[in-house]
Design an enzyme around this catalytic site. Structure first.
Site: not given
Length: 384
Positions: A146, A149, A211, A324
């Protein structure tokens, strides 16, 4: 029993390695973790402990004197305890040193690494000049999970800045945008559904805080007309930023063997992203609430999985200003992080980390533990 366990060949190898390291003490590779030898005292001790998985042996109580690494569950004869955190051990009649965090009474445990990071790749960069302060496998091809993203957020925010869309732009979730998305790709409860209406701000929040993968596809369709078109934009933008050996196949980072990147490329994406004030708005939010929608009469509470920005977490780092996470079976635990201490700003990347059962029986998430090590190292070496 102890002496019979170690063959003469192993003992000779240890002695030879110690001799070679003594000759090479003046040379330390740029990607090594090291410390200057500190003065210390030794208290006598007597006992046998088990090596952990990854136990490192040193010629002195200093990680720059690394000799070899032991496999797990070897009995090790302890003869002393140093004041700077090492066991003095006897191997074939020769004294060596092992970190106190690398020997245990419990079998099948893991040692903290002192000479490297416990991850497939690790990187910390000086943000002001782009200088690597520590690099381990920084260009190795790995799945990003993720952390992908960040690129989706960057392209969405650039579309906002160009006037193509606005934070208040309403978006209806199309059937095509979330078609075939697995249930575990949803990280909001209840999950986003076809016909539901959000605005861009809410979708960015769901994507970056919890997320949520569905939100990525909805934003991708809004910005580029379709998910495939958006993926093409992702790869084109990555090339513009200087990303190497990178191929995105979806906007969310949902596992795909054909999707790959590396720690250095993720650094470039993050470094560009934080130049946009709107990007930073979503990069360090611990909790958020999605309001009720036309198809969901209750609010949805979102929580960030990044423990470094959570004051209640044992991994909390007050210098972290954004990050993140990413987690998947093949990708392991991933984390891209930005930290600032006075005038010092660094970006760290950890890919392919795991949870470990440590020498004392505790469970440690190595992406957070190693990120904190990277940040501290970055601040300490910032002007080197």
């Amino acid at each position: 029993m102890y002496k019979s366990f170690y063959s003469r060949r192993i003992v000779l190898n240890l002695l030879l390695s110690a001799f070679v390291i003594t000759l090479l003490m003046g040379f330390i590779p740029g990607n090594s973790i090291y410390a200057r030898a500190a003065s210390y005292s030794i208290s006598e001790a007597n006992g046998t402990l088990l090596s952990c998985n990854g136990t490192e042996v040193f010629a002195d109580a200093d990680p720059s004197t690394y000799v070899t690494t032991l496999t797990a569950n070897n009995p090790v004869l302890v003869t002393g305890l140093t004041s700077n955190g090492y066991w003095r051990v006897d191997i074939g009649g020769t004294p060596f040193y092992i970190s106190q965090q690398a020997l245990s009474m419990q079998p099948n445990t893991t040692a903290y690494k002192l000479t490297s990071m416990d991850a497939k790749a690790a990187l910390v960069m000086n943000l002001s000049n782009g200088k690597p302060l520590y690099s381990q496998g920084a260009t190795d091809r790995l799945e990003p999970a993720s952390t992908t993203k960040m690129m989706t957020a960057l392209l969405t925010i650039e579309a906002i800045e160009s006037g193509q869309i606005a934070l208040e732009t309403p978006v209806m979730v199309s059937a095509e945008s979330i078609k075939g998305m697995p249930s575990d790709a949803s990280h909001v409860t209840p999950r986003i559904q076809t016909g539901e209406v959000f605005n861009v701000d809410q979708l960015l929040t769901a994507m970056m805080v919890s997320s949520d993968c569905h939100s990525c596809n909805v934003l991708a369709e809004l910005v580029a007309g379709s998910v495939p078109n958006f993926v093409a934009m992702m790869n084109a933008r990555a090339a513009q930023l200087g990303c190497v050996d990178t191929n995105f196949t979806n906007p969310s980072g949902y596992p795909d063997k054909k999707m790959y990147t590396n720690a250095y490329s993720l650094y470039l994406i993050a470094a560009n992203g934080i130049q946009h004030p709107l990007f930073n708005k979503y990069f360090n939010v611990t909790k958020a609430v999605l309001p009720a929608t036309n198809l969901c009469p209750t609010v949805r509470v979102l929580e960030n999985t990044d423990s470094l920005i959570n004051p209640a977490s044992g991994y909390y780092n007050p210098y972290v200003i954004g990050g993140k996470t990413g987690t998947a079976n093949r990708a392991g635990q991933c984390l891209v992080c930005v930290a600032k201490q006075n005038e010092k700003s660094v970006i760290s990347v950890v890919l392919g980390a795991k949870n470990r059962t440590m020498f004392d029986g505790s469970t440690v998430s190595m992406r957070y533990y190693e990120t904190n090590r990277l940040i501290n190292m970055g601040f300490q070496n910032y002007y080197l």
